[in-house]
Design an enzyme around this catalytic site. Structure first.
Site, short mmCIF file in Angstrom:
data_model
loop_
_atom_site.label_atom_id
_atom_site.label_comp_id
_atom_site.label_asym_id
_atom_site.label_seq_id
_atom_site.Cartn_x
_atom_site.Cartn_y
_atom_site.Cartn_z
N SER A 194 0.82 -1.21 0.00
CA SER A 194 0.00 0.00 0.00
C SER A 194 0.86 1.26 0.00
O SER A 194 1.89 1.34 0.64
CB SER A 194 -0.91 0.00 1.23
OG SER A 194 -0.14 -0.19 2.41
N TYR A 219 -1.71 -7.77 -5.36
CA TYR A 219 -0.63 -8.05 -6.31
C TYR A 219 -1.04 -9.18 -7.25
O TYR A 219 -1.42 -10.26 -6.79
CB TYR A 219 0.65 -8.41 -5.55
CG TYR A 219 1.42 -7.22 -5.04
CD1 TYR A 219 0.96 -5.92 -5.24
CD2 TYR A 219 2.61 -7.39 -4.36
CE1 TYR A 219 1.69 -4.82 -4.79
CE2 TYR A 219 3.34 -6.29 -3.89
CZ TYR A 219 2.87 -5.02 -4.11
OH TYR A 219 3.60 -3.94 -3.66
N LYS A 229 13.49 1.78 2.08
CA LYS A 229 12.60 2.74 1.42
C LYS A 229 11.29 2.85 2.18
O LYS A 229 10.75 1.84 2.63
CB LYS A 229 12.33 2.34 -0.03
CG LYS A 229 11.69 3.46 -0.84
CD LYS A 229 11.87 3.28 -2.34
CE LYS A 229 10.86 2.32 -2.92
NZ LYS A 229 11.13 2.05 -4.34
N LYS A 275 7.30 4.62 2.16
CA LYS A 275 6.25 5.24 1.35
C LYS A 275 5.74 6.50 2.05
O LYS A 275 5.50 6.48 3.26
CB LYS A 275 5.09 4.25 1.16
CG LYS A 275 5.50 2.98 0.43
CD LYS A 275 5.71 3.24 -1.06
CE LYS A 275 6.16 1.99 -1.79
NZ LYS A 275 6.27 2.18 -3.25
N HIS A 306 13.33 -0.92 -10.34
CA HIS A 306 12.10 -1.09 -9.59
C HIS A 306 11.84 -2.59 -9.47
O HIS A 306 11.98 -3.33 -10.43
CB HIS A 306 10.95 -0.44 -10.36
CG HIS A 306 9.61 -0.66 -9.74
ND1 HIS A 306 8.53 -1.16 -10.43
CD2 HIS A 306 9.17 -0.43 -8.47
CE1 HIS A 306 7.49 -1.24 -9.61
NE2 HIS A 306 7.84 -0.81 -8.43
N GLY A 336 9.75 -5.78 -6.62
CA GLY A 336 8.64 -5.99 -5.69
C GLY A 336 7.50 -6.65 -6.41
O GLY A 336 7.70 -7.49 -7.28
N GLU A 347 16.00 -2.73 -5.92
CA GLU A 347 14.93 -2.83 -4.92
C GLU A 347 14.64 -4.29 -4.58
O GLU A 347 14.71 -5.18 -5.45
CB GLU A 347 13.65 -2.17 -5.46
CG GLU A 347 12.52 -2.12 -4.43
CD GLU A 347 11.38 -1.19 -4.84
OE1 GLU A 347 11.29 -0.86 -6.04
OE2 GLU A 347 10.60 -0.79 -3.95
#
Lengths: 433, 433
Positions: free
Chosen positions: A25, A34, A220, A222, A341, A343, A372
């Protein structure tokens, strides 16, 4: 050698109900499930090898990508794999520039996601037939052959085929040593798993403590939904990791340009290395730091405009290996570090191949570079990533690591898989009086 | 007053086999079948009025847009029309920013085309309920209400709500006179019907002669596939129309930047007013003249970068009236003339409303301005455009002129309509031994 005629292309709508626990989120995507459009390519060859490709989605609308894959399928079916990879540039062009279908993009949104899923499957199949992990297939490939996979349309004003050749030629120097280094130490990673926006402070603390224990040094967080929340969460994280470790922030496109400037001024005290996607992904002139983009033309301009200090490739939003190659080469030309990027579902599995190839054959540098990492859903993959000392170890199995476990696909198919059948029944019960 | 609860949303895949005769062909789209995802919205109100909305496509892949419309439909169903238009900005935001669906765009490609089709239907319904053609609904609307339809996200760095209000306030001056002028003389148009790339020279000559006879003074020619062909066709056209009339060229995205510069140098002798879409629609920095874009963020930057001398709005690629309003206002702020993209199927019917509103209430100028016109497929619309003396006469019927004849829709549904059943049978016969 690539061989076999493509006899079947099937596509599955696979969704994981991650929104139930707040995984993934952020300020703009508050409840992602996902998901993936999952493509399987079969040939008439006797080896029985199949190619698996995915593109990543967030739940709703995956069926639209599935529909687009089916629309593109006729361009792939009944073709010889050797013809496809023998003129991969031509095949890429054909897939992305069909006179009728290109109106739906071109090279963006749903059709480009579908293109990525199909091409990812082609690359997986090719690598499997060669008996190599994808990164190794790329590393061993002759520079001319590599270039023949790239469509240079729309980028020749900053990168010609000749420029690209020079870069790859130079990249041959010291290649062997870098490959050995990768096999020993892996590619540096950072973690995004600790600080999704939907996580409570106590979850965040607990996950951060565990990550520190596991040796993570780069994190990281959000941001972007609520300034006071951001300040509290960033302080909490910075306090836990100390002043030396690295902190990045990601606003996931939630701000206007003036808003981004103002908001970030207030988070500056927590010393972020970068601020990711401060505004619209289409806003080249408004960008200040780091961006995920949908095609090579957007990346080209971000580089031309000096609009980014770090560049994030994506294995499923761009047109597979082919288009990512062109972006890696442009980044090298402009001297901008690439920090992929990852995930979602499968993005880590795929993109590790690209960045390991980049280090060995293109950038030859780890300075300011990291990939990442997010610790969700790897258990559904047949060849999951291997992380050691906060680094990606190079995959050893042949292919692009795209293949999912059959059981996982079956269970999570939407809406008929076991997991969704139960959830949808439960939802129906909830809305009944 | 807007009223009624939306009780049904249906969507049809409607295709016209225009590729059979080369209509619409250009350097990148050699065989388009002009098509539409056609949306019909019904309410529970007693007036029985329906809203019709389209988005334009080129044949293949229309089913993907249909799929996306269905994915978005749940955001529309069971809502009161008065709630939608009462907070149209909020509704627009909801439709374009759903936390899961926005991954498929955001605001680009298939999902944005689907958004346009749905919103076009909403606007048609609203205008019908008010008993006014859409342009008149906009012209009569209070500036504050107009602004409440616009999502300013990502554009406030060049246009704030306050800026927009000032522009609309100033636009009130002389409005009545401009409306009368429009009703008398209409909005100036140019024609693209004569010179599709797939037409033979003799067809081109014949159509150009007929157009001159009908009073046309502005012509567009498709270029970019073959330089010698372009030179011959441009010479032919320029010779026929003489040195005083206006000629525009459209390359439909076929060139790289250096190629565009070189090629255009060789066509310069035919004195084109503009060169349209020389390169990738994503290439803001590479643009030199005029561009169709997919959203307001791209238009914003083209304006910021002084990258265009003319701006082309599109009624079906942008997010309907709402997003086009924001682009018209930005163009006014930057003093750039708007010359809408039209043609396809229904684009002329729709965009005439926007440009007539623009003249009356925003730009207040006809200098360097004209609206594209293409003479295909109007016979399928219930309220087709009326062209007189090479100008668009303002529509008088209530609504957005989006409604197609029931018979036309039925016949051209893909793949089950009568027209396609026959064609597909014929195709099957051709491929049999």
């Amino acid at each position: 050698m690539a061989h076999g005629r493509i006899s079947r292309l099937s596509v599955h709508d696979v969704r994981f109900p991650t929104s139930l626990s707040g995984h993934g989120s952020d300020a703009m995507h508050t409840d992602p499930d996902y998901s993936a459009a999952y493509v399987i390519i079969e040939t008439d060859a006797e080896d029985g090898l199949k190619g698996y490709g995915i593109t990543f989605t967030l739940g709703k609308g995956t069926e639209v990508v599935v529909c687009a894959v089916n629309a593109l399928a006729q361009q792939v079916l009944h073709k010889d794999l050797s013809d496809i990879v023998g003129d991969f540039r031509g095949f890429y062009r054909q897939l992305t520039s069909d006179g009728q279908l290109r109106w739906l993009g071109p090279e963006k949104g749903v059709v480009h996601l579908a293109t990525a899923a199909i091409l990812n499957a082609v690359w997986d199949l090719w690598a499997k037939q060669e008996g190599k992990p994808l990164w190794k297939l790329l590393v061993d490939m002759d520079p001319q052959m590599l270039l023949s996979c790239i469509d240079f349309r729309y980028i020749t004003d900053v990168l010609t085929e000749k420029d690209a050749y020079e870069i790859l030629k130079k990249g041959q120097l010291g290649k062997k040593e870098r490959e050995e280094q990768m096999l020993r130490h892996g590619y540096p990673a950072y973690t995004t798993s600790c600080a999704w926006l939907g996580y409570s402070d106590s979850t965040l603390k607990q996950l951060c403590a565990a990550a520190l224990k596991d040796g993570w040094t780069r994190f990281k967080v959000k941001v972007g939904a609520d300034l006071q929340d951001d300040i509290r969460r960033c302080r909490l994280l910075r306090d836990m990791i100390g002043p030396e470790k690295t902190l990045m922030m990601d606003a996931n496109q939630c701000w206007d340009v003036p808003e981004a400037v103002e908001w970030m001024a207030k988070l500056a005290e927590f010393k972020p290395l970068w601020i990711e996607e401060p505004t619209s992904p289409d806003d080249i002139l408004g960008h200040a730091a780091i961006s995920k983009c949908h095609n090579r033309v957007i990346f080209k301009q971000l580089l031309q405009a000096n609009a980014l200090q770090f560049l994030q490739i994506d294995s499923c939003r761009l047109g597979s290996v082919n288009e990512n190659l062109s972006v890696l080469l442009m980044a090298k030309k402009f001297g901008i570090p690439v920090c992929p990027h990852a995930g979602g579902v499968g993005l880590c599995e795929l993109v590790q191949h690209l960045i390991i190839f980049d280090y060995i054959s293109v950038s030859a540098s780890l300075q300011n570079r990291m990939c990442e990492y997010v610790d969700h859903l790897h258990e559904h993959f047949k060849y999951p990533v291997v992380i050691k000392h906060a680094s990606y170890l190079p995959p050893k199995d042949a292919g692009y690591s795209t293949e999912m476990k059959e059981e996982s696909v079956k269970k999570h198919q939407y809406p008929d898989g076991e997991v969704w059948k139960k959830l949808l029944v439960a939802q129906d019960l909830c809305v009944q009086p």
